[in-house]
Design an enzyme around this catalytic site. Structure first.
Site, short mmCIF file in Angstrom:
data_model
loop_
_atom_site.label_atom_id
_atom_site.label_comp_id
_atom_site.label_asym_id
_atom_site.label_seq_id
_atom_site.Cartn_x
_atom_site.Cartn_y
_atom_site.Cartn_z
N LYS A 44 0.86 -1.19 0.00
CA LYS A 44 0.00 0.00 0.00
C LYS A 44 0.89 1.23 0.00
O LYS A 44 1.90 1.29 0.73
CB LYS A 44 -0.90 0.02 1.25
CG LYS A 44 -1.60 1.35 1.51
CD LYS A 44 -2.63 1.69 0.44
CE LYS A 44 -3.23 3.09 0.64
NZ LYS A 44 -4.17 3.46 -0.45
N CYS A 131 -0.25 11.15 -5.71
CA CYS A 131 -0.15 11.75 -4.38
C CYS A 131 -0.52 13.24 -4.50
O CYS A 131 -0.35 13.85 -5.58
CB CYS A 131 1.23 11.58 -3.79
SG CYS A 131 2.56 11.97 -4.92
#
Ligand code: YRO
Length: 313
Positions: A44, A131
């Site tokens: 993850k 991100c």
């Protein structure tokens, strides 16, 4: 038929693996992937500090098995957890390890990449370009200047072959601009296309309510419904990237058929997300068998015989 492949200098006995984010936050989940027919595993996306993520419900399958929506909010154990995991990982087990990083800032990404560089481990880093960027700016993957600036800092630190996880692009000019940036960095060994299709909205018609709680129900879309966008991104970068850079496909793989299509589009490996979430790790055995049946029916002995060979009219 032979489903093995090599990515960024590591060998996968089977080109199927999980998509980062699914069944890969905790060590026990990662062990389930090692015990499955998957050829590798990716963790993850990690941030500098551990995160609980968004309030639930934050993931939902869509009616009719057409896909999924999620706004997890980067729940993860913090990068040191995955660094420790990478330090004690048995690299002779036959399956390579990919580590996903999603710093909340360039400084965070820099610190995490330096820590992995200093540990000098055989794992492969996959930098998640979905991100977040500065407030009010789009995600990094949609800010070409910020993406190039980040790569100018991170690529030299990482030093060795690494990959980047990309959001989907929808404009030919964006394929051209992004590929031109990536071709400037020799140690970008591969791109993973695609991350979820951003900010969809799933509504239940009976309750007249959004399916997930965070962000007024807005979340990333995955599963079969994003297959054609994913195939296009795989093929666009397969056609544009040079110096042996590879593409890992992610998006819409529910069976051997979609895995076969992604290889035709140019994929060297294939990640499974939504279908893994819905079916469990048995999906790797099933999709491998289906892909091998398709290859046998078509007379292909290995994937090199048809990788990237999609025909045009
Ligand atoms: C969307 C972000 C939270 C900025 C990154 C983590 C992530 C998430 C997530 O943790 O919500 N979900 C995805 O489908 N893809 C991602 O890359």
């Amino acid at each position: 038929a032979d489903l093995s492949t090599s990515i960024a200098g590591v060998k996968l006995p089977n080109l199927l693996l999980n998509a980062s984010g699914v069944n890969c936050r905790y060590e026990n989940e990662l062990q389930q992937l090692l015990d499955s027919s998957a050829g590798s595993l990716v963790t993850k996306s990690a941030t500098l500090n551990s995160r609980d993520g968004n309030p639930e419900p934050r993931y939902a399958p869509l009616a009719g098995q057409i896909g999924s929506i999620n706004s997890m909010g980067l729940p993860n154990q913090g990068y040191e957890y995955y660094l420790e995991y990478a330090k004690k990982f048995d690299y002779n087990n036959g399956k390579p390890l990919f580590i996903s990083l999603a710093g909340m800032s360039l400084a965070d990404n820099k610190a995490m990449c330096e820590a992995f560089r200093d540990a000098n481990l055989p794992c492969v880093l996959e930098i998640n370009f979905s991100c977040p960027n500065l407030p009010g700016k789009p995600q990094l993957g949609y800010d070409m200047e910020a993406m190039e600036a980040a790569l100018k800092v991170l690529a030299p630190i990482i030093g060795k072959p690494f990959g980047i996880k990309l959001p989907p692009y929808f404009d030919i000019a964006h394929f051209d601009q992004a590929a031109a940036i990536f071709n400037k960095f020799d140690n970008i060994a591969y791109v993973t296309c695609i991350n979820s299709v951003g900010n969809g909205l799933a509504i239940d018609w009976e309750s007249e309510t959004a399916l997930i709680k965070p962000k007024d129900g807005f979340g990333g879309l995955g599963g079969l419904m994003v297959l054609q966008t994913s195939l296009a991104n795989v093929n666009a970068f397969y056609r544009r990237l040079n110096n042996g850079k590879q593409v890992i496909a992610c998006g819409g793989v529910t069976s051997g058929k979609e895995a076969f299509l992604h290889i035709l589009a140019g994929a060297s490996a294939v990640q499974i997300g939504t279908q893994l979430q819905e079916e469990g790790t048995g999906v790797f055995e099933r999709v491998s068998k289906e892909l091998q049946e398709i290859m046998a029916a078509k007379g292909y002995k290995n994937v090199e015989e048809f990788r990237g060979k999609v025909k045009t009219l």
